[in-house]
Write a protein that holds these residues in place. Structure first.
Motif, short mmCIF file in Angstrom:
data_model
loop_
_atom_site.label_atom_id
_atom_site.label_comp_id
_atom_site.label_asym_id
_atom_site.label_seq_id
_atom_site.Cartn_x
_atom_site.Cartn_y
_atom_site.Cartn_z
N UNK A 340 0.70 -1.02 0.06
CA UNK A 340 -0.11 -0.13 -0.05
C UNK A 340 0.99 1.17 -0.13
N UNK A 341 0.43 2.32 -0.55
CA UNK A 341 1.15 3.52 -0.63
C UNK A 341 1.71 4.20 0.79
N UNK A 342 0.98 3.87 1.76
CA UNK A 342 1.21 4.25 3.40
C UNK A 342 1.87 3.09 4.07
N UNK A 343 2.59 2.22 3.30
CA UNK A 343 3.04 1.06 4.09
C UNK A 343 4.07 1.70 4.93
N UNK A 344 4.97 2.47 4.68
CA UNK A 344 5.86 2.90 5.77
C UNK A 344 5.43 3.92 6.85
N UNK A 345 4.36 4.70 6.33
CA UNK A 345 3.78 5.49 7.36
C UNK A 345 3.03 4.45 8.63
N UNK A 346 2.61 3.39 8.12
CA UNK A 346 2.07 2.36 9.00
C UNK A 346 3.21 1.94 9.95
N UNK A 347 4.37 1.68 9.43
CA UNK A 347 5.64 1.17 10.19
C UNK A 347 5.88 2.14 11.21
N UNK A 348 6.06 3.41 10.80
CA UNK A 348 6.31 4.61 11.78
C UNK A 348 5.35 4.86 12.77
N UNK A 349 4.04 5.00 12.39
CA UNK A 349 2.95 5.07 13.49
C UNK A 349 2.70 4.15 14.28
N UNK A 350 3.00 2.66 13.89
CA UNK A 350 2.65 1.56 14.91
C UNK A 350 3.85 1.19 15.54
N UNK A 351 5.07 1.32 15.01
CA UNK A 351 6.24 0.83 15.68
C UNK A 351 7.22 1.69 16.03
N UNK A 352 7.36 2.65 15.10
CA UNK A 352 8.28 3.68 15.32
C UNK A 352 9.56 3.86 14.43
N UNK A 353 10.48 4.82 14.55
CA UNK A 353 11.68 4.75 13.77
C UNK A 353 12.73 4.36 14.62
#
Length: 389
Positions: A340-353
Motif C-alpha cells: 500500500x502507498x502508506x506502508x511505511x507510514x504504518x511502520x512509523x505510526x505503529x512501531x516507530x523509527x
C-alpha cells in the motif's frame, strides 16, 4: 534437471557437507532456553585451537519447500512468520503470556505493518541457533530477526540472504572484577582461565583464535545455550564468559548478583558481528520489503519523523523524500513493491523509527547509540540508508 530439483539437490549437498554453521557470537548469545544438558566439550588446558566442527547427519537434511514468490505467499496468508531467539536480552524475549518483546521482535512487527498495515499480523517462532537456518529453508519462517551475523559462508554455502545491518556488534569477554579483571583487561589476561561459551559456534572459534594469537592457553568449556553459560559463570564454574558485547551487557544488567561487579573487555571487540534480518536466497521482492522497512525506520529517524508526529509529517512533509516515504507523493515507490502507498507510514505510526525502537529496548540495559557504530551516519556511526526515490 529442473531448476526446482537442482535447488533441492544443491541444498542437500550443502547441508551434508558442512555444519549447520550454527551461530556466530551475537546470534548465539541468546541463551535459547533449551533444557538439553550441556555438551561434554571441556577441553584440556592447551593453546586454544580451532574447535572441531559438528558435522551434519542424515537427520539434519533439509528439503526446500518454499516455492514460487514468497511475497505473494505471505500476502495471501495474511501474516508474517518471523523467527526470533526468545531469550536474547533486550532483542527478543518470550514473556510469560507467550508474547515477544525486544529490538528484533519490533522489527518483525515493522515488517508486518508494512505488509498488512497491522504490526500485530505476525507469528513469532522462537528458534535455537541450530534450528534457525533450517526453519528458513523449509518455509517454517519467512524471515529471521534473530541476532544473526552476516558471514560469507552463510551468504553462499548455507544459502541465506541478508538485509541491512540493524545492529553492529562484536565479541567481547566478561569476568568478575574481584578476580582481578577490569574494562582495560585484554585477551592475554585470561591465560589459564576457564572460558565458557556456546558449543559449535563461531564464538567458540573466535576466542580460540584470539587466545592462539595472544600466545596463551585457556581451558575452553562449551554449553548448548547461553543460559547455561551464564548459570555456570554465576556458580563459579567459569572464570570468563564470551559472546557478543550487546549480549554481555544484557546479561550483566539482568543477572549480575548483588555485591558483584562484572566487567566487559577488551574495549575493542575481537570480532565484527553485523546483525540483521536474514531470509532465503533469490526472493528479491520479499527481500525488498524487509530491506526497505528497515531503511524507512532509519530515514524517518534522520528526518525526525516519529510515531508521535508522523500524522503531521504525512500531512505536511518536510521534503520530497519524506513525502514519498510516507505515501503522500505521486512518485511514491511502495506501490511498485506490491505494498500500500502508506506502508511505511504504518511502520512509523505503529512501531516507530530506528531510534525509537532502539531506545525502547536497548537503552534500558545500557546500550546507547552515542559514540557507537550504531549511531546515525550524521553522528559518526554506521547506520545509513539509501535514498527513498
Amino acid at each position: 534437471m529442473t531448476l526446482k530439483k537442482a535447488l533441492v539437490w544443491r541444498v542437500l549437498a550443502v547441508m551434508l557437507a558442512v555444519t549447520l554453521i550454527a551461530a556466530s557470537c551475537g546470534d548465539d548469545e541468546d541463551g535459547t532456553g533449551t533444557t538439553a544438558a550441556p555438551e561434554d566439550t571441556t577441553a584440556p588446558e592447551t593453546t586454544a585451537a580451532a574447535p572441531e566442527e559438528t558435522t551434519t547427519t542424515a537427520a539434519d537434511e533439509v528439503i526446500v519447500t518454499q516455492e514460487g514468490d514468497l511475497l505473494d505467499t505471505v500476502l495471501a496468508r495474511g501474516d508474517l512468520h518471523c523467527g526470533v531467539s526468545g531469550s536474547a536480552v533486550a532483542f527478543s524475549e518470550t514473556q510469560p503470556d507467550g508474547s515477544q518483546t525486544g529490538f528484533d521482535a519490533d522489527y518483525c512487527r515493522a515488517v508486518a505493518a508494512a505488509l498488512f498495515g497491522d504490526a500485530n499480523a505476525v507469528e513469532f517462532t522462537p528458534l535455537t541457533a541450530a534450528e534457525r537456518f533450517t526453519a528458513v529453508q523449509t518455509g517454517e519462517v519467512d524471515v529471521l530477526m534473530r541476532n544473526t551475523t552476516w558471514t560469507q559462508s552463510r551468504d553462499t554455502e548455507v544459502g541465506m540472504d541478508f538485509g541491512p545491518t540493524t545492529y553492529y556488534d562484536g565479541q567481547q569477554l566478561m569476568a568478575r572484577e574481584s578476580a582481578g579483571f577490569s574494562g582495560a583487561s585484554q585477551v592475554v589476561d585470561i591465560a589459564g582461565a576457564v572460558v565458557c561459551t556456546n558449543a559449535g559456534t563461531t564464538t567458540e572459534q573466535n576466542i580460540a583464535d584470539a587466545a592462539d594469537a595472544a600466545g596463551i592457553s585457556i581451558q575452553l568449556t562449551t554449553f548448548e545455550d547461553f543460559d547455561q553459560v551464564t548459570e555456570n559463570f554465576i556458580n563459579g564454574a567459569c572464570d570468563v564468559i564470551t559472546t557478543d558485547g550487546s549480549a554481555l551487557v544484557g546479561r550483566k544488567a539482568n543477572q549480575q548478583p548483588a555485591g558483584e561487579n562484572w566487567v566487559i573487555f577488551p574495549a575493542t571487540p575481537i570480532s565484527k558481528e553485523p546483525l540483521g534480518p536474514t531470509y532465503g536466497q533469490n526472493q528479491s521482492r520479499f527481500a525488498d520489503v524487509v530491506n526497505w522497512t528497515v531503511y524507512a525506520t532509519i530515514i524517518a529517524d534522520e528526518k525526525g519523523i516519529t510515531s508521535a508526529n508522523v500524522d503531521a509529517m504525512a500531512a505536511n512533509p518536510p521534503d520530497a523524500e519524506a513525502a514519498r516515504l510516507l505515501g503522500a507523493a505521486d512518485d511514491e515507490q511502495q506501490s511498485n513493491m506490491g505494498l500500500a502507498p502508506d506502508a511505511f507510514y504504518q511502520v512509523i505510526a505503529q512501531v516507530g523509527n530506528y531510534d525509537e525502537i532502539y531506545a525502547r529496548h536497548l537503552n534500558p540495559v545500557g546500550l546507547t547509540r552515542e559514540g557507537s557504530a550504531n549511531a546515525g551516519w550524521l553522528d559518526g556511526g554506521l547506520i545509513y540508508a539509501p535514498p527513498a526515490r
